[in-house]
Scaffold this motif. Structure first.
Motif, mmCIF file in Angstrom:
data_model
loop_
_atom_site.group_PDB
_atom_site.id
_atom_site.type_symbol
_atom_site.label_atom_id
_atom_site.label_comp_id
_atom_site.label_asym_id
_atom_site.label_seq_id
_atom_site.Cartn_x
_atom_site.Cartn_y
_atom_site.Cartn_z
ATOM 1 N N GLN A 599 29.699 59.206 57.499
ATOM 2 C CA GLN A 599 28.766 57.844 57.373
ATOM 3 C C GLN A 599 29.552 56.595 57.880
ATOM 4 O O GLN A 599 30.424 56.695 58.268
ATOM 5 C CB GLN A 599 28.573 57.651 55.542
ATOM 6 N N ASN A 600 28.679 55.456 58.283
ATOM 7 C CA ASN A 600 29.400 54.258 58.604
ATOM 8 C C ASN A 600 30.060 53.591 57.657
ATOM 9 O O ASN A 600 29.655 53.556 56.222
ATOM 10 C CB ASN A 600 28.287 53.347 59.007
ATOM 11 N N LYS A 601 31.164 53.042 57.705
ATOM 12 C CA LYS A 601 31.693 52.434 56.757
ATOM 13 C C LYS A 601 31.369 51.056 56.266
ATOM 14 O O LYS A 601 30.581 50.232 56.934
ATOM 15 C CB LYS A 601 33.309 51.720 57.410
ATOM 16 N N THR A 602 31.076 51.121 54.961
ATOM 17 C CA THR A 602 30.292 49.746 54.183
ATOM 18 C C THR A 602 31.570 48.894 53.609
ATOM 19 O O THR A 602 32.270 49.562 52.825
ATOM 20 C CB THR A 602 29.405 50.471 53.221
ATOM 21 N N SER A 603 31.256 47.583 53.824
ATOM 22 C CA SER A 603 32.403 46.487 53.427
ATOM 23 C C SER A 603 31.372 45.449 52.471
ATOM 24 O O SER A 603 30.601 44.981 52.742
ATOM 25 C CB SER A 603 33.008 45.687 54.745
ATOM 26 N N CYS A 604 32.236 45.354 51.127
ATOM 27 C CA CYS A 604 31.376 44.636 50.034
ATOM 28 C C CYS A 604 32.386 43.635 49.968
ATOM 29 O O CYS A 604 33.366 43.280 49.593
ATOM 30 C CB CYS A 604 31.358 45.472 48.813
ATOM 31 N N ASP A 605 31.837 42.269 50.691
ATOM 32 C CA ASP A 605 32.381 40.892 50.402
ATOM 33 C C ASP A 605 31.601 40.048 49.355
ATOM 34 O O ASP A 605 30.435 40.235 49.223
ATOM 35 C CB ASP A 605 32.503 40.145 51.896
ATOM 36 N N GLY A 606 32.116 39.121 48.974
ATOM 37 C CA GLY A 606 31.662 38.283 48.209
ATOM 38 C C GLY A 606 31.843 38.373 46.438
ATOM 39 O O GLY A 606 32.395 39.555 46.172
ATOM 40 N N GLU A 607 32.039 37.256 45.821
ATOM 41 C CA GLU A 607 32.401 37.468 44.293
ATOM 42 C C GLU A 607 31.554 38.273 43.550
ATOM 43 O O GLU A 607 30.323 38.399 43.741
ATOM 44 C CB GLU A 607 32.690 36.089 43.718
ATOM 45 N N GLY A 608 32.147 39.409 42.842
ATOM 46 C CA GLY A 608 31.525 40.319 41.841
ATOM 47 C C GLY A 608 31.093 41.446 42.768
ATOM 48 O O GLY A 608 30.463 42.427 41.827
ATOM 49 N N PHE A 609 31.047 41.645 43.868
ATOM 50 C CA PHE A 609 30.621 43.022 44.649
ATOM 51 C C PHE A 609 31.804 43.912 44.631
ATOM 52 O O PHE A 609 32.990 43.671 44.424
ATOM 53 C CB PHE A 609 30.003 42.597 45.960
ATOM 54 N N TYR A 610 31.391 45.179 44.386
ATOM 55 C CA TYR A 610 32.447 46.372 44.649
ATOM 56 C C TYR A 610 31.690 47.464 45.231
ATOM 57 O O TYR A 610 30.514 47.537 45.197
ATOM 58 C CB TYR A 610 32.831 46.802 43.127
#
Length: 934
Positions: A599-610
């Motif tokens: 799978q493609n790498k997923t990045s979670c930015d922003g406050e509260g995201f995981y």
């Protein structure tokens, strides 16, 4: 050499060697006459000589036929070799004329001439019938001849071999041949060939009413009848001993069902754990059946009372079925759980409502005791106590077979019952219609094999004592099971109108007559010859149970994994994230780890995201990485709003954390409380307030509107409206006395005021305030005796009181005398019930005040009309609280003018304010009724 052919096995050959005598033997001719035994059981005897056993004792019958002939010819061995005598017997039968059996007899140690033996008879085969009998022996003498020919069938195989030289056989000795033949040495080289014949004996009658079973004798040739040890129990509970004695027993302890009297098997026994199965603790039901054998203890426990759900444990550990270990097997058979011990040829069944114990008489006859009794085909000693004595009934005996059970501290082995157990219903009742089925046509096919009366009595007892538990079904169930044991299957549950119905899982179907052991994919090739059947849940037609340990019905015998889903050979599938295939042979299912697509790498930015792994609907074994919002990771906290405001939040698009603000709640606020519009608001009790829908622009809160509550200021006469502290409208307070006159009119008098009755001057009303209470008094003036004739004409007039007449002029003095009046006496708020006659002194005495020149002061002289003689009297006063008190007052008997000092005396005793008020009021009343103008 003897060659034998039989209809059942054409071309078969058997060879038996007979050891001969040791001395030289002339040619011998042997003729044997035998019988044929036909039967369902075939025994093969060793093909080597065996020592002669004792003659079998048999209670088996056989059918004898004589349709076959046997010709035997013997030849000797060459002179140059070891001498050997051979007897060749050729037997022909209609269906197998070429079959040959060869028997070789070792010769004597000396040279032996050729021997010719001719035997005619029948081939022994067993046939079981319904009678019992004894064993008989047919003896044939061997006759010697000297021929050297050997006759052999061209299609049979004849075996002739030299044997080792044996020791001498003395006359009378015998040894076993094959196929239940025995050789006996007579004398002078004469041998008797004896076939064992099983003659028809009578069939015995078993005390328990069941059919006897056929048991093979130790010699393997004949069989005899035996009555198996068969004990059952059911319901609440009812027992049928090994010998068929019926009784009921309601103990709630753990008891011995069967143990050995003389211990032959290590740690062997069957036990039952009973419990009270109704709220009245009147009757009991079986809860656990315990089987002990050597190192193992099996417990079959009812999961839910009065159901067929049973849980099996071995040495207190739950086990899966089938279970086999250390000579003990546990398996399911229909609705039953079966514990089988092959070494002992016994089995124990239990289904939660009933149990049965089957043991062979040959191993346990006359060697059992317990609640199942003694297995000896005699009911007389079934009620045997542990000490060997016989109890008067089995209910008494059953209580003595308690065992120590830590879970039942109330039970102590050896105690006698405190009261006779209940064996019949206390009150007569109408038995359930289900019980009538036992005697009707449904079970009629079994009546000739098992008598139903005892089961009917147990059914009636259960339906009367416990009518709401449907325990009567257990009587029909155990009777049907006993019938099935006798090879009579009854489909009875469909006739109970659903009362005794049995529900199977959705993938199974109920059968009243199913196999004892259901065929499986692993055992389907095995031939099941048993005619006995059992009820239970079985795989539907067209399907088969996969394996005894895998409860899955399959249409084709492929593979079944842990998911219990049938697979066909060659089928590929994924389970537990492994790619598997069902293969024929080996372990069946072969698996390897499942491989996921990158799978493609997923990045979670922003406050509260995981990051989180989600299930992939297309591939459950390969999760998808996605971004999730968790507001607990947000740093901005919600503000605390003041009263009347609340927090509102919203999450902008693309964000995780909320934005907060305080907004009005559109309520009223008063004294740290919020009020909804149109609801009442308590400001004070003198105002009616409510919350309006109008909003104060500056505070953003709703406005509270109030109005003063209306007051009623009207008061009754004698009362005034006065304000009261803490109250809004005040209240009416009494300020004057309200007096009701004789003509029902009302007078209002202030405290200290008195007034004559408007219609009667002789009645005077007055008002006094005592202890903040207004007390009114009514006084009646009593006029002195008056004679108008004693007055001069024109001198009759009224006294100033306007009540009494007199003829004295108004300016004349009145003598000091006693006057009477009637009035109420009031003391400390208490008052006399009626008017009391009181007396007083009234009249004119000499009194003056003049100037004295000598003393240069005023000279005073006072002469008062005072009492000269008094008495004390008593009167009862009624108080406002309902109590009465006794009061003393002074009654004046006579009056006279007495001098007194006309000055203020300072030695007078002080009076209280209350007494002064009463004295002042009394003086005013006296002045009002004064008989003189002064």
């Amino acid at each position: 050499s003897t060659t034998t052919s039989a209809p059942s096995s054409p071309g078969s050959t058997a060879s038996t060697t007979l050891p001969p005598p040791t001395a030289s033997t002339p040619p011998v001719s042997v003729t044997t006459t035998g019988v044929t035994e036909t039967g369902s059981t075939t025994k093969t005897t060793p093909l080597t000589p065996t020592p002669s056993p004792p003659t079998p004792h048999s209670t088996t019958t056989v059918t004898q036929t004589s349709t076959q002939e046997t010709t035997t010819t013997g030849t000797g061995s060459p002179p140059t070799g070891p001498p050997t005598a051979t007897i060749s017997t050729t037997t022909s039968a209609p269906s197998s004329p070429g079959s040959t059996a060869s028997t070789t007899l070792p010769p004597p140690t000396a040279s032996t001439p050729p021997v010719s033996v001719t035997t005619s008879g029948t081939t022994p085969t067993e046939s079981f019938t319904t009678t019992s009998g004894t064993t008989s022996v047919s003896i044939t003498t061997v006759t010697a001849t000297t021929t050297t020919s050997e006759i052999t069938s061209p299609v049979s195989t004849t075996t002739s071999r030299p044997t080792a030289t044996s020791s001498a056989v003395t006359p009378g000795e015998s040894w076993w041949l094959c196929d239940c033949f025995k050789a006996i040495c007579i004398e002078d080289n004469i041998i008797q060939v004896v076939p064992i014949v099983c003659n028809p004996p009578p069939k015995p009658t078993c005390a328990n009413g069941l059919s006897p079973v056929q048991v093979i004798d130790e010699d393997g040739c004949c069989w005899h009848w035996e009555c198996d040890c068969y004990c059952t129990g059911w319901g609440d509970p009812h027992y049928m001993t090994f010998d068929g004695l019926y009784y009921s027993y309601q103990g709630n302890c753990t008891y011995v069902l069967v143990e050995e009297i003389n211990k032959k098997v290590d740690n062997f026994g069957v036990y039952i754990d009973n419990y009270h199965c109704d709220a009245r603790d009147v009757v009991s039901c079986p809860r656990t059946l315990i089987v002990r054998h050597e190192t193992q203890e099996v417990r079959m426990a009812t999961v839910k009372p009065n159901t067929l759900q049973v849980e099996v444990t071995v040495n207190k550990q739950a086990v899966a079925l089938p279970y086999k270990k250390f000579g003990l097997t546990i398996y399911e058979s229909g609705i039953n759980r079966v514990v089988e011990i092959p070494e002992l040829k016994m089995n124990v069944t239990y289904n939660g409502l009933s149990f049965s114990i089957r043991m062979p008489y040959s191993l346990f006859g006359n060697n059992t005791h317990g609640q199942c009794g003694t297995c000896n085909n005699n009911t007389a000693d079934d009620c045997m106590l542990p000490n060997g004595n016989i109890a008067e009934n089995c209910q008494t005996m059953a209580d003595h077979w308690q065992v120590v059970d830590p879970s039942k501290p109330q039970c102590s082995p050896g105690l006698t019952p405190t009261k006779a157990p209940i064996t019949t219903p206390v009150k007569p009742c109408k038995e359930s219609f289900i019980c009538e089925l036992l005697l009707g046509s449904v079970f009629e096919p079994c009546h000739g094999f098992v008598e139903p009366e005892k089961y009917y009595a147990a059914c009636v007892f259960d339906s009367c004592v416990l009518p709401n538990l449907d325990l009567e079904c257990s009587s029909l169930q155990i009777y049907a099971a006993t019938c099935a044991d006798q090879s009579v299957c009854i489909d009875w549950r469909s006739h109970t109108n659903g009362v005794c119905s049995y529900k199977c899982p959705s993938d199974k179907e109920y059968r009243a007559c199913g196999p004892l052991k259901e065929p499986t994919c692993k055992s389907s090739q095995q031939n099941e010859t048993s005619t006995k059947q059992v009820e239970g849940c079985f795989c539907p037609n067209g399907t088969m149970l996969y394996d005894s340990g895998v409860d899955v019905c399959v249409k084709t015998c492929g593979c079944v994994g842990v998911d219990k889903i049938p697979r066909e050979f060659g089928e590929k599938f994924t389970i537990d994230c492994q790619d598997c295939i069902c293969l024929e042979g080996g372990s069946g299912i072969v698996c390897e780890p499942h491989v996921c697509v990158k799978q493609n790498k997923t990045s979670c930015d922003g406050e509260g995201f995981y990051e989180v792994n989600e299930v992939n609907s297309e591939d459950f074994c390969c999760p998808i990485v996605t971004c999730k919002c968790n507001t607990s990771l947000c740093t901005t906290k919600a503000p605390k709003c003041t009263l009347g405001f609340e927090v509102h939040s919203h999450i902008p698009s693309g964000h995780c954390c909320p934005v907060y603000e305080c907004v009005p709640k559109r309520v009223c606020v008063h004294q740290n409380a919020e009020f909804l519009p149109n609801s009442s608001v308590f400001v004070d009790k003198c105002q009616n307030c409510f919350c309006t829908n109008e909003v104060n622009v500056s505070t953003q809160l709703n406005i509270i509107s109030c109005e003063h509550i209306p007051c009623n200021t009207y008061c009754e006469p004698g009362y005034e409206h006065q304000p009261v502290k803490g109250e809004c409208c005040g209240r009416c307070v009494q300020t004057k006395c309200v007096i009701r006159t004789a003509n029902n009119s009302h007078l209002i008098l202030s405290p200290g005021e008195f007034k004559n009755d408007p219609y009667n001057n002789c009645t005077i009303y007055s008002c006094v305030k005592v202890h903040n209470q207004f007390v009114s008094s009514t006084s009646e003036i009593t006029c002195p005796a008056f004679n108008e004739e004693s007055c001069k004409p024109g001198t009759i007039t009224f006294l100033p009181n306007g009540c009494c007449k007199t003829c004295a002029p108004l300016d004349s003095t009145s003598p000091c005398s006693v006057r009477e009046r009637k009035d109420f006496i009031v003391q400390h708020g208490c008052r006399s019930v009626d008017r009391v006659v009181m007396t007083e002194c009234e009249g004119t005495c000499g009194t003056f005040s003049l100037y004295s020149a000598e003393a240069n002061s005023m000279d005073h002289r006072c002469s008062c009309c005072r009492e000269s003689k008094t008495t004390v009297k008593k009167v009862n006063l009624k108080c406002p609280n309902g109590h009465s008190i006794s009061h003393k007052y002074i009654y004046v008997e006579s009056c006279s003018c007495q001098d007194t000092t006309c000055s203020t005396s300072h030695s007078r005793e002080s009076r209280s304010r209350e007494e002064n008020d009463k004295a002042s009021a009394l003086n005013r009343i006296k002045r009002a009724i004064s008989l003189t103008s002064q």
